[in-house]
Write a protein that holds these residues in place. Structure first.
Motif, PDB file in Angstrom:
ATOM      1  N   ALA B  72       0.833  -1.204   0.000  1.00 38.28           N
ATOM      2  CA  ALA B  72       0.000   0.000   0.000  1.00 38.28           C
ATOM      3  C   ALA B  72       0.863   1.248   0.000  1.00 38.28           C
ATOM      4  O   ALA B  72       0.587   2.211  -0.718  1.00 38.28           O
ATOM      5  CB  ALA B  72      -0.935  -0.017   1.210  1.00 38.28           C
ATOM      6  N   LEU B  73       1.916   1.203   0.783  1.00 35.31           N
ATOM      7  CA  LEU B  73       2.812   2.348   0.835  1.00 35.31           C
ATOM      8  C   LEU B  73       3.451   2.597  -0.514  1.00 35.31           C
ATOM      9  O   LEU B  73       3.498   3.722  -1.009  1.00 35.31           O
ATOM     10  CB  LEU B  73       3.887   2.103   1.896  1.00 35.31           C
ATOM     11  N   ALA B  74       3.933   1.506  -1.099  1.00 34.25           N
ATOM     12  CA  ALA B  74       4.638   1.653  -2.378  1.00 34.25           C
ATOM     13  C   ALA B  74       3.699   2.172  -3.459  1.00 34.25           C
ATOM     14  O   ALA B  74       4.095   2.972  -4.314  1.00 34.25           O
ATOM     15  CB  ALA B  74       5.249   0.329  -2.785  1.00 34.25           C
ATOM     16  N   LEU B  75       2.456   1.706  -3.420  1.00 39.30           N
ATOM     17  CA  LEU B  75       1.529   2.116  -4.463  1.00 39.30           C
ATOM     18  C   LEU B  75       1.056   3.547  -4.272  1.00 39.30           C
ATOM     19  O   LEU B  75       0.662   4.204  -5.224  1.00 39.30           O
ATOM     20  CB  LEU B  75       0.320   1.176  -4.489  1.00 39.30           C
ATOM     21  N   SER B  76       1.080   3.995  -3.046  1.00 44.37           N
ATOM     22  CA  SER B  76       0.521   5.313  -2.801  1.00 44.37           C
ATOM     23  C   SER B  76       1.488   6.423  -3.134  1.00 44.37           C
ATOM     24  O   SER B  76       1.088   7.562  -3.269  1.00 44.37           O
ATOM     25  CB  SER B  76       0.116   5.452  -1.336  1.00 44.37           C
ATOM     26  N   ALA B  77       2.738   6.112  -3.229  1.00 44.69           N
ATOM     27  CA  ALA B  77       3.706   7.181  -3.474  1.00 44.69           C
ATOM     28  C   ALA B  77       4.687   6.720  -4.519  1.00 44.69           C
ATOM     29  O   ALA B  77       5.812   6.370  -4.227  1.00 44.69           O
ATOM     30  CB  ALA B  77       4.435   7.520  -2.177  1.00 44.69           C
ATOM     31  N   GLN B  78       4.242   6.754  -5.752  1.00 43.35           N
ATOM     32  CA  GLN B  78       5.044   6.092  -6.767  1.00 43.35           C
ATOM     33  C   GLN B  78       6.122   6.963  -7.375  1.00 43.35           C
ATOM     34  O   GLN B  78       6.776   6.566  -8.309  1.00 43.35           O
ATOM     35  CB  GLN B  78       4.121   5.580  -7.863  1.00 43.35           C
ATOM     36  N   GLU B  79       6.281   8.137  -6.835  1.00 44.21           N
ATOM     37  CA  GLU B  79       7.218   9.033  -7.494  1.00 44.21           C
ATOM     38  C   GLU B  79       8.652   8.848  -7.053  1.00 44.21           C
ATOM     39  O   GLU B  79       9.549   9.475  -7.588  1.00 44.21           O
ATOM     40  CB  GLU B  79       6.850  10.490  -7.204  1.00 44.21           C
ATOM     41  N   PHE B  80       8.847   8.021  -6.063  1.00 42.98           N
ATOM     42  CA  PHE B  80      10.182   7.976  -5.486  1.00 42.98           C
ATOM     43  C   PHE B  80      10.890   6.677  -5.795  1.00 42.98           C
ATOM     44  O   PHE B  80      10.284   5.650  -6.008  1.00 42.98           O
ATOM     45  CB  PHE B  80      10.100   8.150  -3.977  1.00 42.98           C
TER      46      PHE B  80
END
Lengths: 337, 169
Positions: B72-80
């Motif tokens: 969930a974390l990875a999918l929510s902030a995909q810019e990094f």
């Protein structure tokens, strides 16, 4: 009408270099051709109408360096046409517009040419001496703008020659172009490594400062090692907390369906505004931005959410604007270097 | 003139308000929270449905939950970079990879004093282990990724806290 304007020019600007006028005429013809071919010319003219002040100032500054009498004439020429630009542009003012426009378009082209030449290292097709001069000046201006940001990080003890060298290096670094335009200066070859080192260290210290703001309790600690320690501890604690909370949530899961529907926007809002952490690199606080309805299968009650949105929208828009601007200006979650 | 000015101002304000209503969707924290919840909650539901409650304390349950949370974390902030790395790791293999030798960190020359330099390198290595994908980053990259990672962790915490509180109350 064009001829009358030109003759007016030539009469009032006897002191001007004739070649400049000729060039300008030639440019006008060129730009007129360009304008006639472009389909979006009315929009282009309107666009220039809105940006005229900027372009005017640019042109003033540049042309004043070239010729003294040019400025006042432009102000005369632009005066009436400026008012006409508010609405749709009438045909009768087209000549004055063209004049303003040619300068504006020329300036635009020269700016484009800078980026093009910087990117592809090839010269543009139309290039008079004036354009070259304006290019250089624009480039210098752009660089000085960038250097203002970089200079704040430079140490004051550096000699002026060093700062100028670093200016070129830092400016070339900060210019977000594919092709880094580095000016060859004397004695730079041997210093290149130290320059690179210095630039690197500046970057790193900038990032450490940012992290200092981000991690609570870092202000008291000095030195990179201590700060890194704090950062590591903080990240570890955050990770542990997340783990704990997620397990708790997973255990409580059966009631989750109910919870999702009751989840109101206000709750999230409260949490977001209480966040002590600042996302943006600029010192702006969290925005009271409402969440949009979550796309859940159990549909949320939109009527509940909308009043919340309405109330927050009526919040003082001025401060909101600046805050949200700074939020949006930074890359999505914070960093922009 | 005054009237037109005021009128223009009102127009501008209205436009800005309109812009706000569109740009609000792009409020990064809201977007993050929305994405996070929209992924995590169904995943947790699925976990709960598939496994009987007796297994709650087993390691596999923990691991699965951890997996979903990280996802969930990875999918929510995909810019990094770290989020991409995390996503990769989660999707490719469920087992933990052996830690790389942080060779990149050693080659990056930090001009520090002898003692401090060694200490800092040690700390950076630790940091590398904490941040997903850290082993493949040099010092500069790690510092920039750490910042965004911290922010996302904090957001994650807020979301989880509010979810838990909703469940309890």
């Amino acid at each position: 009408m064009l001829e009358s304007l030109v003759s007016l020019e030539s009469m009032s600007l006897s002191s001007m270099d004739v070649s400049v006028l000729e060039r300008l005429k030639w440019l006008q013809q060129q730009q007129q051709q360009v304008l006639s071919t472009t389909n979006a010319s009315p929009e282009l003219l309107q666009f220039h109408g809105t940006n005229n002040d900027e372009l005017l100032q640019n042109t003033f500054s540049h042309f004043q360096m070239l010729g003294s009498g040019f400025g006042p004439n432009y102000s005369m020429g632009f005066g009436p046409s400026h008012e006409a630009m508010d609405g749709c542009i009438s045909r009768t003012n087209s000549c004055q517009m063209d004049q303003a426009d040619t300068v504006g378009v020329m300036l635009k082209n020269s700016e484009e040419n800078i980026t093009i030449s910087l990117k592809n290292k090839r010269k543009s097709e139309v290039k008079t001496r004036e354009e070259e001069k304006t290019e250089k000046k624009i480039k210098v201006e752009a660089e000085t703008e960038l250097n203002m940001k970089v200079k704040s990080n430079l140490s004051n003890t550096e000699a002026s020659s060093e700062t100028s060298k670093q200016k070129s290096k830092a400016a070339s670094e900060n210019q977000k172009l594919d092709y880094i335009h580095v000016r060859a200066r004397r004695g730079q070859a041997t210093d290149r490594h130290s320059l690179a080192e210095r630039a690197r260290r500046e970057k790193i210290s900038k990032k450490m400062k940012y992290l200092q703001d981000l991690v609570p309790g870092c202000n008291k600690v000095t030195g990179r090692a201590g700060m890194l320690d704090e950062i590591i501890n903080y990240v570890q604690s955050l990770q542990r907390q997340v783990e704990f909370l997620s397990m708790k949530l997973a255990v409580l899961n059966p009631e989750l369906e109910l919870a999702m529907e009751d989840l109101s926007v206000k709750q999230f809002q409260a949490y977001f505004t209480n966040l002590p952490v600042v996302v943006a690199s600029k010192p702006s606080l969290m925005v009271d931005a409402p969440l949009f309805p979550l796309d859940q299968q159990g549909s949320l009650d939109l009527s509940v959410i909308n009043p919340n949105q309405a109330t927050t929208i009526e919040a003082p828009s001025a401060s909101w604007e600046t805050q949200s601007q700074s939020l949006y200006n930074t890359s999505s979650l914070g960093f922009q270097y | 003139m005054k009237q037109t000015n005021a009128h223009m101002e009102r127009q501008i304000m209205n436009k800005r308000k309109r812009v706000f209503s569109v740009q609000e969707k792009k409020n990064p924290k809201a977007v993050f929270a929305k994405r996070y919840v929209s992924h995590l909650v169904p995943a947790l539901k699925k976990i709960n449905m598939n496994k009987p409650s007796s297994q709650i304390n087993s390691k596999s349950f923990e691991q699965t939950v951890q997996h979903e949370v990280d996802m969930a974390l990875a999918l929510s902030a995909q810019e990094f970079a770290w989020s991409r790395f995390l996503q990769h790791k989660l999707l490719s293999s469920p087992h933990e990879d052996p830690s790389y030798s942080s060779k990149i960190l050693e080659t990056s020359s930090c001009k520090q004093d002898g003692k401090e330099g060694a200490e800092i390198k040690k700390k950076l290595k630790e940091l590398q282990k904490l941040v997903p994908g850290g082993e493949e980053m040099n010092m500069e990259e790690i510092l920039s990724e750490v910042g965004s990672y911290i922010v996302c962790l904090e957001l994650q915490m807020i979301v989880l806290k509010s979810l838990v509180q909703d469940n309890i109350s």
